[in-house]
Design a protein around this motif. Structure first.
Motif, short mmCIF file in Angstrom:
data_model
loop_
_atom_site.label_atom_id
_atom_site.label_comp_id
_atom_site.label_asym_id
_atom_site.label_seq_id
_atom_site.Cartn_x
_atom_site.Cartn_y
_atom_site.Cartn_z
N MET A 11 3.20 -7.32 7.59
CA MET A 11 2.86 -6.18 6.74
C MET A 11 4.11 -5.35 6.45
N PRO A 12 5.10 -5.94 5.76
CA PRO A 12 6.38 -5.26 5.59
C PRO A 12 6.28 -3.91 4.87
N ALA A 13 5.31 -3.77 3.97
CA ALA A 13 5.18 -2.51 3.23
C ALA A 13 4.74 -1.36 4.15
N LEU A 14 4.13 -1.70 5.29
CA LEU A 14 3.63 -0.68 6.20
C LEU A 14 4.52 -0.51 7.43
N ALA A 15 5.57 -1.30 7.53
CA ALA A 15 6.44 -1.24 8.71
C ALA A 15 7.33 -0.01 8.67
N PRO A 16 7.69 0.55 9.81
CA PRO A 16 8.62 1.68 9.86
C PRO A 16 9.95 1.29 9.21
#
Length: 246
Positions: free
Chosen positions: A96-101
């Protein structure tokens, strides 16, 4: 004892590397040759010798135990918990790269690579490629890796570990691959792994592993160095070995 100085605006007069004594000798057939033992003369030298011998003995015992367990390195419970946290964070970056810090990234994203053919002028008296040449090339790649990762010129801190697993011959096609292994504060740990590639035989053989630590300040809008996470089992193995060697 010799201090090697690193020029530059950050620490022009401070030694970046201090070596007390290091020597390896090979006899006929390329096998280890016995050397006269060191005789520490002062209390300080005896303390250094005891400290380094303890580190060497501990690492040999650890690697022997890991080999007996099929390559699995033992770490403490706190390190195991920390690694589990990093693996969980890595799954978010991967899935979920769009939601990663924004300060998290995978190890593979920090990687650089260099491939070259070993030349005759790089050989030692036994016809193999000189280990110091391999160490220098690995250091250059590690320095560049840290520089690109941090965005500022790094300062060399120390050599954490050097492993010579197999000799490298003149004419071998040698591939060096690097990645940032771990960050903590301003410290950046970089590992460089060397392999001999034989395209005609579809073969690749690991020969060396080098671990370096640098200090670097983040540049640009980021206020801290990014956290690097293990992206696969190979990354996790490298990280386990690093924490086990501390």
């Amino acid at each position: 004892m010799r201090a090697i100085h690193q020029p530059g605006p950050h620490r022009a007069d401070d030694p970046s590397l201090v070596a007390v004594f290091s020597f390896v000798s090979l006899g006929p057939g390329g096998k280890p040759h016995p050397l006269p033992p060191l005789a520490p003369a002062t209390e300080r030298e005896r303390r250094w010798a005891a400290e380094r011998q303890a580190v060497a003995d501990a690492r040999k015992a650890q690697r022997a135990a890991a080999a007996a367990r099929g390559g699995v390195v033992e770490v403490t419970e706190s390190v195991t918990a920390h690694l589990a946290e990093l693996v969980a964070a890595a799954s978010i970056v991967r899935d979920m790269p769009a939601l990663a810090p924004p300060h998290d990234m995978l190890m593979g994203q920090t990687s650089l690579e260099n491939t070259f053919t070993c030349q005759p002028q790089q050989r030692n008296p036994h016809g193999r490629v000189f280990g110091g040449f391999l160490l220098r090339r690995a250091f250059e790649l590690a320095f560049a890796t840290c520089y690109v990762f941090a965005g500022s010129r790094p300062i060399f801190d120390c050599v954490d570990d050097v492993q010579f697993k197999k000799p490298v011959d003149v004419g071998d096609l040698l591939r060096l691959r690097s990645c940032v292994l771990h960050t903590e504060g301003d410290r950046v740990v970089v590992v460089v792994e060397a392999s001999v590639i034989a395209p005609e035989r579809l073969a690749s053989s690991p020969t060396n592993a080098f671990t370096f630590t640098f200090r670097a300040a983040p540049s640009g809008p980021q206020q801290r160095l990014r956290r690097v996470l293990p992206g696969d089992e190979g990354d996790l193995r490298r990280l386990r070995q690093h924490f086990a060697d501390l």
